[in-house]
Design an enzyme around this catalytic site. Structure first.
Site, PDB file in Angstrom:
ATOM      1  N   LYS A  77       0.551 -12.561  -0.588  1.00 10.19           N
ATOM      2  CA  LYS A  77       1.127 -13.903  -0.467  1.00 10.19           C
ATOM      3  C   LYS A  77       1.450 -14.279   0.984  1.00 10.19           C
ATOM      4  O   LYS A  77       1.266 -15.440   1.370  1.00 10.19           O
ATOM      5  CB  LYS A  77       2.367 -14.038  -1.336  1.00 10.19           C
ATOM      6  CG  LYS A  77       3.583 -13.275  -0.851  1.00 10.19           C
ATOM      7  CD  LYS A  77       4.787 -13.549  -1.713  1.00 10.19           C
ATOM      8  CE  LYS A  77       5.995 -12.763  -1.230  1.00 10.19           C
ATOM      9  NZ  LYS A  77       6.425 -13.129   0.117  1.00 10.19           N
ATOM     10  N   THR A  78       1.914 -13.308   1.787  1.00  9.38           N
ATOM     11  CA  THR A  78       2.237 -13.623   3.185  1.00  9.38           C
ATOM     12  C   THR A  78       0.979 -14.039   3.939  1.00  9.38           C
ATOM     13  O   THR A  78       0.996 -14.975   4.745  1.00  9.38           O
ATOM     14  CB  THR A  78       2.886 -12.408   3.871  1.00  9.38           C
ATOM     15  OG1 THR A  78       4.035 -12.006   3.120  1.00  9.38           O
ATOM     16  CG2 THR A  78       3.299 -12.744   5.287  1.00  9.38           C
ATOM     17  N   ASP A  91       8.296 -19.868   0.958  1.00  8.97           N
ATOM     18  CA  ASP A  91       8.055 -18.489   0.536  1.00  8.97           C
ATOM     19  C   ASP A  91       9.151 -18.062  -0.447  1.00  8.97           C
ATOM     20  O   ASP A  91      10.276 -18.555  -0.379  1.00  8.97           O
ATOM     21  CB  ASP A  91       8.072 -17.583   1.770  1.00  8.97           C
ATOM     22  CG  ASP A  91       7.604 -16.163   1.463  1.00  8.97           C
ATOM     23  OD1 ASP A  91       7.012 -15.953   0.392  1.00  8.97           O
ATOM     24  OD2 ASP A  91       7.841 -15.278   2.303  1.00  8.97           O
ATOM     25  N   GLU A  92       8.827 -17.131  -1.354  1.00 13.38           N
ATOM     26  CA  GLU A  92       9.794 -16.598  -2.330  1.00 13.38           C
ATOM     27  C   GLU A  92      10.515 -17.738  -3.057  1.00 13.38           C
ATOM     28  O   GLU A  92      11.744 -17.744  -3.196  1.00 13.38           O
ATOM     29  CB  GLU A  92      10.818 -15.690  -1.637  1.00 13.38           C
ATOM     30  CG  GLU A  92      10.229 -14.519  -0.874  1.00 13.38           C
ATOM     31  CD  GLU A  92       9.704 -13.406  -1.779  1.00 13.38           C
ATOM     32  OE1 GLU A  92       9.688 -13.583  -3.008  1.00 13.38           O
ATOM     33  OE2 GLU A  92       9.297 -12.349  -1.237  1.00 13.38           O
ATOM     34  N   GLN A 103       9.395 -11.838 -10.502  1.00 12.11           N
ATOM     35  CA  GLN A 103      10.165 -11.058  -9.526  1.00 12.11           C
ATOM     36  C   GLN A 103      11.464 -11.765  -9.127  1.00 12.11           C
ATOM     37  O   GLN A 103      12.029 -11.479  -8.078  1.00 12.11           O
ATOM     38  CB  GLN A 103       9.331 -10.781  -8.272  1.00 12.11           C
ATOM     39  CG  GLN A 103       8.134  -9.869  -8.515  1.00 12.11           C
ATOM     40  CD  GLN A 103       7.487  -9.429  -7.216  1.00 12.11           C
ATOM     41  OE1 GLN A 103       7.988  -8.588  -6.489  1.00 12.11           O
ATOM     42  NE2 GLN A 103       6.343 -10.026  -6.920  1.00 12.11           N
ATOM     43  N   ARG A 134       6.441  -1.155  -6.975  1.00 14.60           N
ATOM     44  CA  ARG A 134       6.632  -0.620  -5.615  1.00 14.60           C
ATOM     45  C   ARG A 134       5.683   0.553  -5.364  1.00 14.60           C
ATOM     46  O   ARG A 134       5.470   0.954  -4.218  1.00 14.60           O
ATOM     47  CB  ARG A 134       8.061  -0.114  -5.418  1.00 14.60           C
ATOM     48  CG  ARG A 134       9.196  -1.129  -5.526  1.00 14.60           C
ATOM     49  CD  ARG A 134       8.970  -2.367  -4.744  1.00 14.60           C
ATOM     50  NE  ARG A 134       8.345  -3.404  -5.572  1.00 14.60           N
ATOM     51  CZ  ARG A 134       7.758  -4.489  -5.098  1.00 14.60           C
ATOM     52  NH1 ARG A 134       7.651  -4.673  -3.806  1.00 14.60           N
ATOM     53  NH2 ARG A 134       7.233  -5.394  -5.911  1.00 14.60           N
TER      54      ARG A 134
END
Length: 752
Positions: A33-34, A217-218, A273, A619
């Site tokens: 995503k970044t 973002d997020e 998330q 993770r």
């Protein structure tokens, strides 16, 4: 195709090259995503659709903002200085600095961090002669911040009782004090900038015209006010209701949106998330955005570049049980990889030993310890794990937090214990003489130190002679007398209560973690006695207590590795968000622990816990371990646990159980786990104290820890028992059905 677009997969490329329209990018864990966000900005600038200063990009951390700027500099030959890329607080600060007069602030206004805000509230309460026990400063700070984050000034807060009305009055007084002093807290930055944009049409129209592309973002972590701020900047055609100004009550809206079509909102997030509801994050903002902005472009980034297939399949299977998801399914072309390793331990100490042995074996095979992470649901769980690592001589680092014996509340409790063992310990005396607060200020302490130095006696000895600290010296005597003849765990328990530490942390909004750590200190004392045996001091407490304090000091003083060292990483699941490791251990997967027992009582609480588990699983890159213990120490006593429902939600074919298949004691778990407290042949004997408790409690042919079955409630574990004959009854933990007392003469329980 431009070089910076090379390597993008089809959904990523589609997201990056979207026309200037509203878009929602559902970016799964490890889906890049970044890269998509940064490349989108580069695409807009490179194709001439926007100038560097016509883009607003919002992130949640300064680290993420710096990373975006660094990547952007590498992609395009542009100067990124001055670009509006930053956190909500950072961008709001920049806005208010530029328009401080319109915002009603001095040019050099100062920002209060959390500690500064707390100090300001304490000053306010003292100036108004308000009882800080009835209105604890930290609790009042949380109340004020909560109202601001909901967009509410004092006159807009509904107060239905005298206590809330008084808190609202204190909120108003706090605002007046901040205005007089020219300071703003973090929550005020966002609220004040929102009000500035809403009420000042020229400024609002200027920024709406300037920022034609807004990237977030997020997005799943935004709260109510942050979303409203974004809507206002984007020129949403039906702007949100106005916020009342301090002292004005409701006012008519002067916001009419922008004269044009508004900016394009490009929101990247993952509803699966969203794990920060306790901080005010509103996962519903994603659905609201899709509906209110009539979003036609919803792109799912589902290809994962981090984890192997079995790990992703487990994560997908777990999160599928949540309702009202926007929906996506992670996949990878890296292959299935290894099965997920599952382990059932008899108790928490054995679980910790298993993890230590696995870490040693993996390190021997050449895997760096820094590429291994040990995750747990709550901070208090780290104590048993840290003890096992310390005993094995393995270096570790607690990421985003302190080691157990270094935590503030634990050090306070140990200081009281040190004073019982040795009242002349000046370091311990100074640490807690005014904690919890007793009105003994710095000047009084300075005078006490001068007097002690002059008379060449300890602070405690000087305090006993009179003065403000005399009452504290009397408390030390009271604690010493109250603990005389008690066992070490009972001593710790007594100190936590009589010192006021427990009562103090109960008043804090986020004091539950600290209380859990204090409970874990009792467990540490119980474990120390079980492992080390009683120190023979002929009835004197000091010998055993001194040995325990020495043990605590030794564990606090060693084995905490530095940031760059090759050390095992320990952290809560919340702290692990955004990180990734080759090997991940998820420990303590038990009902009541993970998922947390509070989640059952909260609306949508279980769904948040499931999202937390999804984050934990994703993770791991190559290998994942999941473990649970049949018994765990809680409040100094043994608790019998059911395995987490998350074991049920992972397909059986993905799990590789490392423990033998014993007598099936839990029908819902296909692994054939047992919940009888009988120690398996492949493990070491249970501690004598645990065996003694189990032998002492047997009622009607049943015993504590035994697995039983009930026609209505299903499988469960007996956790308590009392009575005999026709009056015999047992307390059974039925997991999802809760804990219930049942009369044996009526319940017709059967051994499972």
């Amino acid at each position: 195709m431009s070089s910076y677009l090379g390597g993008l997969n089809p959904p990523q490329l589609a997201a990056v090259t979207l026309p200037p329209q509203h878009a929602l990018i559902l970016a799964g864990a490890g889906s890049g995503k970044t890269r998509v966000l940064t490349t989108r900005i580069a695409w807009l600038i490179h194709t001439g659709q926007a100038s560097p200063h016509g883009i607003l990009a919002v992130t949640f951390t300064n680290k993420a903002a710096k990373e975006m700027l660094t990547r952007l500099t590498a992609m395009l030959p542009i100067n990124t200085r001055g670009m509006w890329i930053g956190t909500f607080h950072g961008l709001c600060n920049r806005l208010l600095r530029a328009h401080h007069r319109d915002a009603g602030l001095p040019q050099l206004f100062q920002i209060l961090d959390a500690a500064d805000q707390l100090a300001a509230i304490k000053r306010l309460l003292k100036a108004l002669d308000v009882d800080d026990e009835k209105f604890p400063p930290r609790e009042l700070a949380n109340f004020i911040n909560g109202q601001k984050e909901a967009g509410l000034r004092p006159d807009a807060v509904e107060a239905w009782d005298d206590y809330t009305r008084r808190r609202v009055e204190l909120y108003r007084e706090y605002e007046a004090q901040c205005q007089r002093e020219g300071v703003v807290d973090f929550a005020e930055l966002l609220l004040r900038s929102y009000e500035l944009l809403q009420r000042n049409e020229p400024i609002r129209l200027h920024y709406q015209g300037r920022f034609r592309h807004i990237l977030v973002d997020e997005f799943q972590d935004t709260n109510v006010l942050q979303y409203r701020w974004l809507k206002l900047l984007a020129g949403h055609p039906s702007p949100p209701a106005p916020l009342p100004q301090a002292g004005e009550g409701s006012v008519e809206s002067r916001s009419r949106g922008s004269s044009g079509t508004g900016a394009s909102l490009f929101c990247v997030g993952d509803d699966d998330q969203s794990i920060y509801a306790f901080r005010g994050a509103e996962v519903g903002n994603m659905r609201d955005f899709e509906r209110e902005f009539k979003v036609a472009n919803v792109i799912r980034l589902e290809q994962n570049y981090r984890s192997q297939g079995n790990i992703l399949d487990a994560a997908n299977a777990i999160i599928r049980h949540n309702e009202a998801r926007l929906g996506k399914n992670l996949w990878t072309d890296a292959g299935s990889g290894e099965p997920i390793r599952a382990y059932e331990a008899f108790n928490d100490a054995e679980e910790a030993r298993f993890i230590v042995e696995e870490v040693k074996a993996l390190a021997a095979e050449g895997l760096a310890r820094r590429e291994m992470a040990l995750l747990y649901r709550s901070n208090a769980q780290s104590r048993v794990l840290e003890h096992a690592l310390f005993s094995a001589g393995l270096p570790y680092r607690v990421y985003g937090g302190l080691r157990f014996f270094e935590r503030q509340e634990v050090k306070h409790a140990l200081a009281y214990l040190r004073l019982i063992a040795n009242p002349d310990d000046d370091g311990a005396f100074l640490r807690v003489v005014n904690f919890p607060a007793r009105g003994i200020g710095a000047r009084s302490i300075e005078q006490l130190q001068d007097a002690a130095k002059a008379s060449k006696v300890s602070l405690y000895g000087t305090a006993k002679q009179g003065g403000k600290a005399a009452a504290f010296a009397a408390l030390v005597d009271k604690l010493k007398a109250a603990c005389d003849g008690l066992t070490l765990p009972e001593t710790v328990e007594q100190v936590l209560e009589l010192s006021g530490l427990r009562a103090h942390y109960r008043t804090e909004k986020e004091g539950q973690d600290r209380l859990a750590n204090l409970d874990e200190l009792v467990n540490a004392a119980e474990s120390f006695v079980a492992e080390e045996g009683h120190v023979d001091a002929e009835g004197e407490l000091s010998g055993e207590l001194a040995a325990f304090l020495a043990h605590a000091s030794l564990e606090a003083g060693e084995h905490q590795a530095g940031e760059g060292d090759n050390a095992l990483q320990l952290m809560t699941v919340h702290s692990a968000k955004g990180l990734e490791f080759d090997v991940v251990f998820i420990s303590g997967l038990e009902e009541g622990l993970f998922p947390h027992e509070n989640s059952v009582r909260e609306d949508k609480g279980l769904e948040e816990e499931r999202r937390l588990m999804y984050v934990a699983v994703t993770r791991a890159r190559k290998r994942l371990y999941v473990s649970h213990a049949q018994t765990r120490m809680l409040h100094g006593q043994t608790r019998y646990n059911l395995p987490s429902r998350f074991f049920d939600e992972i397909p059986a074919e993905l799990l590789k159980w490392l423990t033998p298949k014993l007598a099936r004691g839990h029908g819902a778990v296909s692994s054939g786990l047992t919940f009888a407290p009988r120690r398996p042949a492949w493990a070491e004997p249970a501690p004598a104290a645990v065996q003694r408790r189990m032998a002492e409690k047997e009622t009607g042919g049943f015993r504590i820890g035994q697995s039983v079955s009930h026609a209505k409630f299903g499988q469960g574990v007996i956790v308590n028992a009392e009575g005999a004959g026709s009056d015999a009854r047992v307390q059974v933990n039925f997991g999802r059905e809760g804990v219930k007392w049942l009369a044996l003469s009526v319940a017709k329980l059967t051994a499972a």
